[in-house]
Design a protein around this motif. Sequence first.
Motif, PDB file in Angstrom:
ATOM      1  N   HIS A 112       0.804   1.582  -2.982  1.00  0.00           N
ATOM      2  CA  HIS A 112       0.476   0.361  -3.730  1.00  0.00           C
ATOM      3  C   HIS A 112       0.792   0.526  -5.223  1.00  0.00           C
ATOM      4  O   HIS A 112       1.098  -0.428  -5.910  1.00  0.00           O
ATOM      5  N   THR A 113       0.694   1.764  -5.700  1.00  0.00           N
ATOM      6  CA  THR A 113       1.033   2.012  -7.111  1.00  0.00           C
ATOM      7  C   THR A 113       2.507   1.723  -7.359  1.00  0.00           C
ATOM      8  O   THR A 113       2.894   1.177  -8.396  1.00  0.00           O
ATOM      9  N   TYR A 171       4.418  -0.322  -5.462  1.00  0.00           N
ATOM     10  CA  TYR A 171       4.675  -1.760  -5.266  1.00  0.00           C
ATOM     11  C   TYR A 171       4.063  -2.619  -6.372  1.00  0.00           C
ATOM     12  O   TYR A 171       4.489  -3.752  -6.586  1.00  0.00           O
ATOM     13  N   ARG A 172       3.045  -2.092  -7.066  1.00  0.00           N
ATOM     14  CA  ARG A 172       2.469  -2.874  -8.154  1.00  0.00           C
ATOM     15  C   ARG A 172       3.503  -3.054  -9.270  1.00  0.00           C
ATOM     16  O   ARG A 172       3.535  -4.040  -9.983  1.00  0.00           O
ATOM     17  N   ARG A 173       4.364  -2.056  -9.436  1.00  0.00           N
ATOM     18  CA  ARG A 173       5.323  -2.124 -10.527  1.00  0.00           C
ATOM     19  C   ARG A 173       6.686  -2.658 -10.108  1.00  0.00           C
ATOM     20  O   ARG A 173       7.371  -3.319 -10.892  1.00  0.00           O
TER      21      ARG A 173
END
Lengths: 193, 193
Positions: free
Chosen positions: A46-47, A49-51
């Motif tokens: 998720h880290t 995909y957050r960016r």
Amino acid sequence: MPAPRTSAHDDRTERIMRTTVALAREVGYSNLGIEAVAAGAGVGKHTVYRRWSSKGALFLDSVLTLHASSLDYPDTGDVVADVKRQIYDAVDLLASDEVAPLFRALVAEAQRDDEVAAALVERFAAPQKAKTVARLAAARSAGQIAADADLELAMVTLSGPLYYLLLVTHEPVTHDVVDRIVDALFAGLTPRA
Amino acid sequence: MPAPRTSAHDDRTERIMRTTVALAREVGYSNLGIEAVAAGAGVGKHTVYRRWSSKGALFLDSVLTLHASSLDYPDTGDVVADVKRQIYDAVDLLASDEVAPLFRALVAEAQRDDEVAAALVERFAAPQKAKTVARLAAARSAGQIAADADLELAMVTLSGPLYYLLLVTHEPVTHDVVDRIVDALFAGLTPRA
């Protein structure tokens, strides 16, 4: 390639990008997985995909950021020499053993991912075009280039041949080939009176 | 694109190629599977693999065979007009809604599959280069092209810009753009005395 326009690179961002490029080199872009990147960088998926919205976006940002090069034109007053120098720099970067496979994968991804294609133009092709037009406009003012030269097309005619060699025929692009291409573009095909 | 050099196309071969192109259009090249092609064409997977060594080889053969076009140069005696005409034909084919996605996928695959890259040169780029050199050599004999023009590079300088627009910037390649590029290459950047 142009300097990154992204915001501050914290250590984690940098680590994710380095892992992306290292893994792409190791397994090839098509086998690159976000999960493996996250694991290698020691972060959660998720880290990542957050960016970055997609694998293509992550790859493009990583390649252009880690291999950033301004590829500026010198201005020595000799436009032919300056154009050759700038193209040597571009070729030495893009056709190098280190970068060529990454650049090829990037252009390949741009053929199927419109966001990657748009980002490649915005972060690479468009800034290069602006620099090319500026250098040639200066040369035109100095009388070194024909007054009616179509500068809007100059990036296309100067760079197109290199991309054709890099991406289609896969021929080596030596400085000698660059010289011959630039000389041909300055001389033109029409016989001089 | 050049006429196919493959041996006799029986109905089954043709059916497999048509299924390949139809499925590639429908699901995209990256989602294309040999199994689905075989099922769609009503043959076994081994029948496909007996003729084509890889998905890339099958795709290349299918695209170049089904969209074969000789892309010959006319010889009206006016080399500038003839070169423009040939490039219009190339652009109308490669940048068409029907063929552009297939051609982009083909060049993308050539970035990671050396056999596809080599076949693309052998079946497409090399024959085109030979025709370009021949047409320009005739023009040189007729005094329409500078005696010292570097004809070996002519394919690269004439076609490179189109591939740059098609594959990198994804800008539309209109006949007007073709005219401007060809005129620029004939005129050269250096001011005429």
